[in-house]
Design an enzyme around this catalytic site. Structure first.
Site, PDB file in Angstrom:
ATOM      1  N   SER A 147       0.793  -1.222   0.000  1.00 34.38           N
ATOM      2  CA  SER A 147       0.000   0.000   0.000  1.00 34.38           C
ATOM      3  C   SER A 147       0.830   1.279   0.000  1.00 34.38           C
ATOM      4  CB  SER A 147      -0.950  -0.036   1.193  1.00 34.38           C
ATOM      5  OG  SER A 147      -1.856   1.014   1.107  1.00 34.38           O
ATOM      6  N   HIS A 148       0.694   2.093   1.071  1.00 30.93           N
ATOM      7  CA  HIS A 148       1.362   3.396   1.098  1.00 30.93           C
ATOM      8  C   HIS A 148       2.821   3.280   1.542  1.00 30.93           C
ATOM      9  CE1 HIS A 148      -0.167   2.428   5.005  1.00 30.93           C
ATOM     10  NE2 HIS A 148       0.767   3.200   5.533  1.00 30.93           N
ATOM     11  N   ASP A 312      -2.851   6.506  -3.236  1.00 31.52           N
ATOM     12  CA  ASP A 312      -1.658   5.860  -2.669  1.00 31.52           C
ATOM     13  C   ASP A 312      -1.146   4.716  -3.547  1.00 31.52           C
ATOM     14  OD1 ASP A 312      -3.700   4.021  -2.129  1.00 31.52           O
ATOM     15  OD2 ASP A 312      -2.703   3.299  -0.325  1.00 31.52           O
ATOM     16  N   ASP A 314      -1.479   1.454  -3.782  1.00 33.06           N
ATOM     17  CA  ASP A 314      -2.394   0.476  -4.377  1.00 33.06           C
ATOM     18  C   ASP A 314      -3.747   1.064  -4.743  1.00 33.06           C
ATOM     19  OD1 ASP A 314      -2.882   0.822  -1.650  1.00 33.06           O
ATOM     20  OD2 ASP A 314      -3.764  -1.174  -1.442  1.00 33.06           O
ATOM     21  N   ASP A 316      -6.143   2.612  -3.055  1.00 32.66           N
ATOM     22  CA  ASP A 316      -7.348   2.584  -2.220  1.00 32.66           C
ATOM     23  C   ASP A 316      -7.501   3.824  -1.356  1.00 32.66           C
ATOM     24  OD1 ASP A 316      -5.275   1.849  -0.565  1.00 32.66           O
ATOM     25  OD2 ASP A 316      -6.241   0.055   0.240  1.00 32.66           O
ATOM     26  N   ARG A 317      -6.410   4.622  -1.221  1.00 34.85           N
ATOM     27  CA  ARG A 317      -6.526   5.852  -0.423  1.00 34.85           C
ATOM     28  C   ARG A 317      -6.715   7.063  -1.329  1.00 34.85           C
ATOM     29  NH1 ARG A 317      -2.580   5.798   4.752  1.00 34.85           N
ATOM     30  NH2 ARG A 317      -2.948   3.619   5.325  1.00 34.85           N
ATOM     31  N   LYS A 412     -11.667   0.112   0.272  1.00 42.72           N
ATOM     32  CA  LYS A 412     -11.733   1.550   0.081  1.00 42.72           C
ATOM     33  C   LYS A 412     -11.246   1.849  -1.322  1.00 42.72           C
ATOM     34  CE  LYS A 412      -7.404   2.347   2.671  1.00 42.72           C
ATOM     35  NZ  LYS A 412      -7.075   1.180   3.500  1.00 42.72           N
TER      36      LYS A 412
HETATM   37  C1  VG1 Z   1      -3.425   2.006   8.485  1.00 39.88           C
HETATM   38  C2  VG1 Z   1      -4.621   2.906   8.709  1.00 39.88           C
HETATM   39  C3  VG1 Z   1      -5.904   2.130   8.551  1.00 39.88           C
HETATM   40  C4  VG1 Z   1      -5.923   1.463   7.163  1.00 39.88           C
HETATM   41  C5  VG1 Z   1      -4.683   0.612   6.995  1.00 39.88           C
HETATM   42  C6  VG1 Z   1      -4.578   0.008   5.614  1.00 39.88           C
HETATM   43  O1  VG1 Z   1      -3.407   1.001   9.464  1.00 39.88           O
HETATM   44  O2  VG1 Z   1      -4.557   3.519   9.982  1.00 39.88           O
HETATM   45  O3  VG1 Z   1      -7.001   2.983   8.741  1.00 39.88           O
HETATM   46  O4  VG1 Z   1      -7.069   0.669   7.025  1.00 39.88           O
HETATM   47  O5  VG1 Z   1      -3.519   1.405   7.207  1.00 39.88           O
HETATM   48  O6  VG1 Z   1      -4.566   0.990   4.627  1.00 39.88           O
HETATM   49  P1  VG1 Z   1      -2.464   1.082  10.751  1.00 39.88           P
HETATM   50  O7  VG1 Z   1      -2.685  -0.233  11.470  1.00 39.88           O
HETATM   51  O8  VG1 Z   1      -1.092   1.298  10.256  1.00 39.88           O
HETATM   52  O9  VG1 Z   1      -2.947   2.253  11.520  1.00 39.88           O
HETATM   53  V1  VG1 Z   1      -3.634   0.724   3.235  1.00 39.88           V
HETATM   54  O10 VG1 Z   1      -4.029   1.905   2.094  1.00 39.88           O
HETATM   55  O11 VG1 Z   1      -2.101   0.750   3.893  1.00 39.88           O
HETATM   56  O12 VG1 Z   1      -4.065  -0.750   2.725  1.00 39.88           O
HETATM   57 CO    CO Z   2      -3.522   1.486   0.243  1.00 41.33          CO
END
Ligand code: VG1
Ligand code: CO
Length: 590
Positions: A147-148, A312, A314, A316-317, A412
């Protein structure tokens, strides 16, 4: 609830309507699909976090590290749920996806999967994987992404499994996978050559098929059903409206041109960092005020465009900006929910229900209450929304972490959020002639605050702290919480209503998720929340979420950091954060 849909068309009949067979050499016959069983040993630490398994690339490159996890996944599912079935495979284009895709394809074939649908070049955004699973009636799918988190040989890789409704696997499954990683002894792998993923087509190996699909078309078709594209096109093509999108060299680069430019008529110049790169151009593909600084600079410059957005790694953000104006994600989901029925055809009959993650601000709660809609508060992580959606209780939801979405899929969805905002802006300006002042992003937000009040919100992240100090701080706070009582005074202005460690009971299947965040809730609705991140790959990341409601319109334009200053000070002193971690300043403030 069955994990997978039954009664799928057989892979044979599904295949007959596909592209012509394309393979570099004559495909072997059924009898020739040779499956080897190779011995392996368990590896420690393969426990899934908030969203999949994320580690440094170097860890995934260790012998059988990925293969073990994939095999453990198949060992965790009933064979009738994948044997002869269809799985989707895609990712965000990051470093190691190419090798990983081949490993996953071969192990899936080794375990008797009938067909893999893989995005061209291994690309599919997270929301597109969810969309493809649902549209094609697949049994589930793999998402290769951290992801990010940054990508490249020195950075992160990740893998996530979604099941047949397109939803991230719930903890009941990921816990099982983790259990199996600790006892694994062999891997079943098909002896087939690497599959060419660079062009569309179908290749067969005995009873096993790989189809390389276009990463965009199923997803675009869905977006066209959700939104009024003509309405958005009307806005985007106005001479007095300028829009810019930053793909951060991540997967939405593959979607931005076909959707925003080709289909909606935006100018190509307004797409920046639009080519997906294995290391995201050395960037941190996290659309927030710190890491999407190029976009922020553009949107706060003189003569900035009217609307700016980023997504981001992937896809989804999302981050939404107006000219010189930042929309917090907590406000974004509330504003979308408040305007959806009028501006987005998918919601023309109203939303079924609204939901947010626990640390997300209460702005959405106020919309739910005004519209008289069912409302849910779930733990952090998108996987908790899916059951509510499957049960028909939830339409629009969001997280403060730049995640917004709806029940059109089970993830998302960054591009969806951008299209939702464009729809709202278009709807509000549909009768405006060129030259008349347009209703801006800032106008929409301020109008929303006037109606509902403003929930000031900020998140402080302390990334890559020493795990020991971070864990001690959380332990200390649990201890503090155990001694609190309602009515305790905090600072000059705050009276405690309650403090606890958030526990969630899923209203659909009764499953319980505990230890989901420490919260201090005050009598005026203000909140301080502490959590440890479950997505990092090194050390511990502490997140502090601060929120305060302000009904007084004359105070709505105060800067959030100014408005929240007393509460932020309290959050730091109550937790003794700098004593435990040695940190004086957060790494990221949103
Ligand atoms: C973070 C965010 C959470 C989100 C998750 C995955 O998790 O706070 O709200 O669902 O990332 O997003 P954490 O446990 O680091 O707080 V993504 O776009 O990284 O799949
Ligand atoms: Co993501």
């Amino acid at each position: 609830m069955p994990l997978f849909r039954r009664g799928l068309p057989s892979p044979i009949s599904r295949r007959s309507c596909r592209f012509a067979v394309k393979a570099s050499s004559a495909p072997p016959t059924a009898a020739e699909l040779k499956i080897s069983t190779i011995p392996t040993k368990p590896v420690e630490g393969q426990k899934t976090g908030t969203s999949g398994l994320r580690k440094k690339v170097k860890v995934f490159q260790e012998e059988n590290y990925l293969a073990n996890w994939i095999q453990a996944l198949f060992n965790s599912l009933p064979p009738e749920d994948y044997e002869g079935g269809v799985l989707v495979l895609g990712g965000d284009g990051r470093y190691f996806n190419r090798e990983a895709a081949q490993i996953i394809i071969k192990i899936a074939a080794g375990n008797g999967v009938g067909e893999i649908l893989v995005g061209r070049d291994g690309l599919l955004s997270t929301p597109a994987v969810s969309a493809v699973i649902r549209k094609r009636g697949a049994n589930g799918g793999f998402i290769m992404s951290a992801s990010h988190n940054p990508g490249g040989p020195e950075y992160d890789w990740g893998i996530k499994f979604n099941y047949s409704s397109g939803q991230p696997a719930p903890e009941s499954i990921t816990d099982k996978i983790y259990g199996n990683t600790l006892s694994i002894s062999e891997i079943k792998i098909a002896d087939i050559p690497d599959v060419d993923l660079s062009s569309l087509g179908v290749v067969n190996y005995g009873n096993f098929t790989v189809e390389v699909i276009d990463p965009v078309s199923d997803y675009l078709e869905l977006m066209e059903n959700v939104f009024d594209f003509e309405l958005i096109k009307g806005l985007v093509s106005r001479p007095d409206f300028r829009f810019t999108f930053d793909a951060m060299h991540a997967v939405t680069g593959a979607y931005a041109k076909p959707i925003f430019v080709n289909r909606l008529g935006a100018s190509l110049d307004f797409i920046s960092n639009g080519v997906p790169l294995e290391d995201f151009g050395h960037g941190h593909p996290d659309p927030n005020l710190t890491y999407a600084k190029d976009l922020v600079k553009i949107m706060y410059a003189e003569d900035a465009p009217d609307f700016g957005a980023a997504s981001d790694g992937d896809g989804d953000r999302n981050m939404i900006l107006g000219r010189g104006f930042f929309i917090t994600p907590s406000d974004s989901v509330a504003i979308i929910a408040a305007n959806a029925e009028a501006a987005i055809p998918y919601f023309k009959d109203g939303a079924k229900g609204l939901a947010r993650s626990m640390p997300t601000s209460g702005a959405l709660d106020r919309v739910a209450s005004k519209l008289n809609l069912p409302f849910f508060e779930v733990p952090t992580g998108w996987k908790f929304f899916g059951n509510l959606m499957d049960a028909g209780k939830l339409s629009i939801c969001g997280e403060e972490s730049f995640g917004t979405g709806s029940d059109h899929i089970r993830e998302k969805d960054g591009i969806w959020a951008v299209l939702a905002w464009l729809s709202i802006i278009a709807y509000q300006n549909k009768d405006k002639k060129v030259g008349e002042k347009l209703v801006s992003v800032a106008d929409i937000a301020k109008e929303h605050w006037t109606t509902y009040g403003r929930n000031f919100f900020s998140r402080y992240d302390y990334e890559e702290c020493e795990s020991e100090g971070a864990n001690k701080m959380m332990g200390y706070l649990r201890d503090v919480i155990s001694k609190t009582k309602s009515g305790d005074k905090y600072g000059r202005n705050y009276t405690l209503q309650f403090a606890d460690d958030f526990t969630y009971t899923d209203p659909v299947d009764g499953s319980v998720a505990s230890r989901q965040g420490l919260r201090f809730v005050f009598t005026d609705g203000s909140r301080i929340i502490y959590r440890l991140s479950g997505t990092g790959s090194a050390g511990a990341t502490i997140r502090i979420y601060i929120e305060q409601f302000e009904p007084d319109v004359s105070k709505h334009e105060t800067d959030a950091q100014t408005a929240l200053k007393p509460l932020i000070g309290l959050a730091l002193s109550v937790s003794k954060l700098s004593e435990f971690t040695g940190r004086e300043k957060p790494t990221v403030i949103t």
